[in-house]
Scaffold this motif. Structure first.
Motif, short mmCIF file in Angstrom:
data_model
loop_
_atom_site.label_atom_id
_atom_site.label_comp_id
_atom_site.label_asym_id
_atom_site.label_seq_id
_atom_site.Cartn_x
_atom_site.Cartn_y
_atom_site.Cartn_z
N LYS A 12 2.68 3.94 6.04
CA LYS A 12 3.10 2.65 4.80
C LYS A 12 1.89 2.07 5.20
N PRO A 13 1.20 1.39 4.05
CA PRO A 13 0.34 0.36 3.70
C PRO A 13 -0.12 -0.55 5.22
N PRO A 45 -5.22 3.35 6.38
CA PRO A 45 -3.63 3.08 7.20
C PRO A 45 -2.82 4.27 6.83
N TYR A 94 -7.72 2.43 -1.25
CA TYR A 94 -7.35 2.58 0.02
C TYR A 94 -6.87 0.87 0.17
N SER A 116 -4.23 -2.04 1.84
CA SER A 116 -3.77 -2.17 2.88
C SER A 116 -4.92 -3.33 3.67
#
Length: 410
Positions: free
Chosen positions: A305-306, A302, A294, A297
């Protein structure tokens, strides 16, 4: 490179403060609310100091550069440009306030001094700044306070009332004013709402709650499920508020590959408007180190949506799905941790209050206490992490498609 007027005019607000430098110590500070404030960094007497010049566009780029030039002249003559000359007999509130601020500057931590002046520039100066001290009435001060109360900022409104009184106490002995108009409005301030304790289960039910979080399967999407579970565990283990977790970014985390990792929460995201340092337990470090997929982001947790953080309601809805509607909130995790720490009798109350980032009444001390009791707080949060991990281990090993379970250091 020197700034251009258009760069300052069209500087957009962001989630955090940022600076646009013009050179030679002059910069404009752009706040998350869109305000733009001129500042000048300089050294005097071997110490770095900060001069507040005023807000843009009231103070233009050309005006700010003129103030910088005047400051350079003062420094060349061996004078501190931040130590203003005594105002004239008919001094205005803004002149007195800036003189009061300059007089206190050496006793304040720079970020706190800047925050204090920003508060005056944003709320007090538009209403009172141009008025003569001797002409300001209690009604004038109350009207300024009411404007701040109207936007729900009750802590700020009370601080502003306090600042006005402090400025008058500074001015009266020097003959600039005769009485403090803020002294008579205390009983008219809007009271703070009664503290409403967030629902939480009893400590005896904590083990069941911890296992419910550890085994969380309330969302079909494996990625969302893993992030939600990790965010709830992170919040439980760090004693953080929901928004502090939601908006946490990777660049706020320090030393994850060291024995003493740290989370540096910026002042603008804290309820008390000051930076807060959170020592991270080995369990939190493990949880974070196992979220590499992850890191695309900037947010640690997140959303769909990142580029966006976890939504405001994700964690509380997870509590509902686990069967805790009306029994346990995410904010209530803090109450569980506080109860555990106080009942343990191994930890001082000021360590606990500092870990919870509660208010420090003394303003000067409060400016320095982001790192207060860091070593004992680290031990306390590590003990809490071991306690929580032990509850998970009592349930036996099971496969995970989310971030792996926590590990006890004991």
């Amino acid at each position: 490179m020197a700034l251009k007027e258009l760069e300052v005019r069209y500087a957009t607000k962001r989630q955090k403060d940022y600076k646009l430098a013009d050179g030679e110590g002059l910069y404009v500070l752009v706040r998350p609310n869109g305000s733009k404030l001129w500042r000048l960094k300089y050294r005097f007497g071997g110490k770095e100091k900060l001069l507040s010049i005023g807000p843009y566009p009231k103070v233009s780029l050309a005006d700010a550069r003129l103030r910088r030039a005047e400051a350079k002249v003062a420094l060349g003559q061996g004078r501190d440009p931040g130590a203003q000359d005594t105002p004239a007999h008919g001094t205005t509130f803004e002149e007195a306030a800036r003189a009061w601020h300059a007089n206190r500057l050496s006793s304040l931590e720079p970020s706190h001094a800047e925050r204090l002046m920003t508060r005056l520039e944003r709320d007090a100066f538009p209403a009172l700044g141009a008025k003569q001290l001797k002409e300001i009435t209690s009604s004038d001060v109350l009207a300024m306070v009411r404007t701040v109360e109207a936007r729900g900022a009750l802590d700020v409104s009370r601080r502003l009332k306090q600042h006005v009184s402090q400025i008058y106490r500074f001015a009266i002995p020097q003959g600039w004013a005769e009485q403090d108009p803020a002294a008579h409005i205390t009983d008219l301030l809007k009271p703070k709402p009664r503290v409403r304790h967030m629902p939480r289960v009893g400590v005896r039910e904590l083990a069941e709650l911890v296992r419910a979080i550890d085994q969380y399967d309330g969302e079909e999407n494996p990625r969302r499920r893993a992030i939600t579970r990790a965010a709830m565990l992170f919040t439980l283990l760090t004693w953080a508020r929901t928004n502090e977790t939601r908006l946490a970014t990777w660049d706020e985390l320090e030393g994850l590959d060291t024995p003493e990792p740290l989370w540096r929460v910026p002042a603008e995201r804290m309820k008390m408007e000051r930076e807060h340092l959170v020592p991270l337990s080995s369990q939190v470090r493990t949880l974070l180190q196992r979220l590499p997929s992850y890191r695309g982001s900037g947010f640690v947790f997140p959303g769909d949506k990142p580029a966006q953080p976890l939504s405001q309601n994700t964690m509380i809805y997870a509590c509902y799905r686990m069967g805790y509607r009306g029994r346990q909130t995410v904010h209530g995790f803090r109450g569980l941790a506080s109860t555990w720490a106080n009942e343990a009798e191994d930890y001082r109350s000021d360590w606990i209050e500092m870990a919870l980032a509660h208010a420090e009444q003394d303003e000067v001390r409060g400016a320095y206490n982001g790192a207060l009791y860091l070593t004992p707080r680290r031990r306390m949060l590590q003990d809490w992490g071991d306690f929580i991990a032990g509850m998970m281990e009592g349930e036996g090993e099971r496969a995970r498609d989310a971030a792996p379970r926590l590990e006890s250091t004991t």
